[in-house]
Design an enzyme around this catalytic site. Structure first.
Site, PDB file in Angstrom:
ATOM      1  N   SER A   1      29.277 104.297  50.085  1.00  0.00           N
ATOM      2  CA  SER A   1      30.707 104.833  49.542  1.00  0.00           C
ATOM      3  C   SER A   1      30.587 106.231  49.528  1.00  0.00           C
ATOM      4  CB  SER A   1      30.913 104.319  48.423  1.00  0.00           C
ATOM      5  OG  SER A   1      29.836 104.349  47.437  1.00  0.00           O
TER       6      SER A   1
ATOM      7  N   LYS B   1      24.201  93.910  56.338  1.00  0.00           N
ATOM      8  CA  LYS B   1      24.397  95.160  55.477  1.00  0.00           C
ATOM      9  C   LYS B   1      23.489  94.944  54.136  1.00  0.00           C
ATOM     10  CE  LYS B   1      28.305  97.436  53.208  1.00  0.00           C
ATOM     11  NZ  LYS B   1      27.693  97.432  51.759  1.00  0.00           N
TER      12      LYS B   1
ATOM     13  N   ASP C   1      22.701 104.085  48.772  1.00  0.00           N
ATOM     14  CA  ASP C   1      22.844 105.662  49.298  1.00  0.00           C
ATOM     15  C   ASP C   1      21.675 106.574  48.942  1.00  0.00           C
ATOM     16  OD1 ASP C   1      24.881 104.404  49.920  1.00  0.00           O
ATOM     17  OD2 ASP C   1      26.363 105.703  49.254  1.00  0.00           O
ATOM     18  N   GLU C   2      21.251 106.328  47.532  1.00  0.00           N
ATOM     19  CA  GLU C   2      20.205 107.230  46.760  1.00  0.00           C
ATOM     20  C   GLU C   2      19.052 106.899  47.175  1.00  0.00           C
ATOM     21  OE1 GLU C   2      20.725 103.356  44.260  1.00  0.00           O
ATOM     22  OE2 GLU C   2      21.957 104.528  45.499  1.00  0.00           O
TER      23      GLU C   2
ATOM     24  N   GLY D   1      22.387  99.846  52.363  1.00  0.00           N
ATOM     25  CA  GLY D   1      23.698 100.086  51.359  1.00  0.00           C
ATOM     26  C   GLY D   1      23.269 100.958  50.073  1.00  0.00           C
TER      27      GLY D   1
ATOM     28  N   THR E   1      33.244  96.290  48.931  1.00  0.00           N
ATOM     29  CA  THR E   1      33.076  96.369  47.632  1.00  0.00           C
ATOM     30  C   THR E   1      33.901  97.722  47.078  1.00  0.00           C
ATOM     31  OG1 THR E   1      31.149  95.406  47.448  1.00  0.00           O
ATOM     32  CG2 THR E   1      31.621  96.659  45.539  1.00  0.00           C
ATOM     33  N   THR E   2      33.676  98.587  48.060  1.00  0.00           N
ATOM     34  CA  THR E   2      34.298 100.083  47.602  1.00  0.00           C
ATOM     35  C   THR E   2      35.892  99.898  47.888  1.00  0.00           C
ATOM     36  OG1 THR E   2      32.251 101.162  48.480  1.00  0.00           O
ATOM     37  CG2 THR E   2      34.315 102.735  48.441  1.00  0.00           C
TER      38      THR E   2
ATOM     39  N   TYR F   1      26.656  90.408  54.619  1.00  0.00           N
ATOM     40  CA  TYR F   1      26.668  91.624  53.440  1.00  0.00           C
ATOM     41  C   TYR F   1      25.915  90.903  52.456  1.00  0.00           C
ATOM     42  CZ  TYR F   1      29.075  94.825  50.390  1.00  0.00           C
ATOM     43  OH  TYR F   1      29.307  95.725  49.528  1.00  0.00           O
TER      44      TYR F   1
ATOM     45  N   SER G   1      22.773  95.826  50.711  1.00  0.00           N
ATOM     46  CA  SER G   1      22.840  96.629  49.471  1.00  0.00           C
ATOM     47  C   SER G   1      22.099  96.060  48.309  1.00  0.00           C
ATOM     48  CB  SER G   1      24.442  96.593  49.370  1.00  0.00           C
ATOM     49  OG  SER G   1      25.014  97.019  50.378  1.00  0.00           O
TER      50      SER G   1
END
Length: 310
Positions: A221, A177, A204-205, A202, A55-56, A147, A179
């Site tokens: 990312s 993965k 990050d926060e 996935g 995606t990134t 993913y 997310s």
């Protein structure tokens, strides 16, 4: 059968950077940036594995030919420098996904991953598993990851349901993965996980929550430019220092909360990477809009104020 068994790679753990795709000012892929990019990740961020053409990396805005060129350059330049290069091969078309999977095996990728198709969507976990099986079977020697990114694909099938007996369909299956924000589904994936699989988070926060649920690592990312800090979060968690781990997680949340209020999308994220790394990866490709310089600069200044104050 043994000749077709997946390579016995180290289990995928720790931080994996989801890489941006470098473009020239004319909007063409810029392969010359990939070598310096890898050096930046290893030397400045302590990143040893990458997830490319995801995606990134704007994979759905790239042609099949472009994705092949990028995958090959990432694999070539990573030799001797990175532990693992995971190439995302997911496409709307099964045939395209298979072509990219075969190519990844030919160029020496360490693993492949695929998202669910998002135009004609698989209606059930069984249909999605069948699609993933057809992709994985053309590159049987490569570890395969699903993913899971339902907010983007619109495929709202529980990842845990996808994992059910998937090893019988895909002998090379090695993990997810994940997310998504559903930590119950994530936890159930970890609970079902086979010993040689990895469940990588996935979002990050909220990585710390996933680590507490038993996640083995993360793909994201922000690890392109904040990996050095998040590596310390993981180390603190592993040592049992939850106060330190939370402190770093809260800093990441403060940064991303600030960015979100300004409108944090892929274009902004890519420009922030440009600001913080100095690599000059270019603007994103339409329909993702480029980020105004002032916005990225404001977020970069916020990053420095958060992570460089003691």
């Amino acid at each position: 059968m043994s000749a077709m068994a997946p390579a016995a790679l180290e289990k995928l753990t720790g931080l994996v950077a989801a890489t941006f795709t470098p473009f020239t000012t004319q909007g063409e892929i810029n392969l010359s940036k990939i070598g310096p990019y890898i050096d930046y990740l290893t030397e400045k961020q302590g990143i040893n594995s990458i997830f490319v053409n995801g995606t990134t990396g704007e994979s759905m805005s790239l042609s099949i030919a472009e994705r092949k060129l990028l995958a090959e350059e990432w694999c070539n330049k990573a030799k001797g420098k990175l532990d693992q290069v995971i190439v995302h091969v997911g496409c709307m078309s099964l045939k395209d996904s298979q072509e990219l999977a075969r190519h990844a095996a030919e160029i020496g990728a360490d693993a492949i991953a695929a998202i669910a198709p998002s135009f004609f969507k698989p209606s059930t976990a069984d249909v999605l598993k069948k699609f993933l099986q057809e992709v994985a079977l053309v590159a049987p020697t490569l570890p395969f990851y699903y993913y899971h990114i339902p907010a983007v694909t619109g495929v709202n099938v529980l990842a845990r349901d996808v994992l059910e007996d998937i090893e019988k369909l895909i002998p090379s299956f090695r993990g997810v993965k994940f997310s998504g924000s559903d930590l119950m589904d994530f936890g159930q994936c970890v609970n079902y996980c086979q010993p040689d699989w990895s469940v990588l988070y996935g979002m990050d926060e909220q990585l710390l929550a996933a680590l507490a649920m038993g996640g083995q690592g993360a793909v994201g990312s922000t690890y392109n430019y904040a990996g050095c800090h998040v590596n310390k979060l993981i180390l603190a968690f592993e040592k049992g220092d939850l106060v330190q781990a939370r402190t770093i997680q809260f800093k990441m949340q403060e940064l991303l909360s600030y960015a979100t209020k300004l409108g944090f999308d892929l274009g902004v994220n890519k420009q922030l990477m440009n600001e913080l790394s100095g690599l000059g990866l270019g603007s994103p490709r339409l329909p993702v809009m480029p980020c105004p310089h002032a916005k990225a600069l404001s977020i970069a200044q916020k990053y420095y104020s958060i992570f460089h104050k003691q």
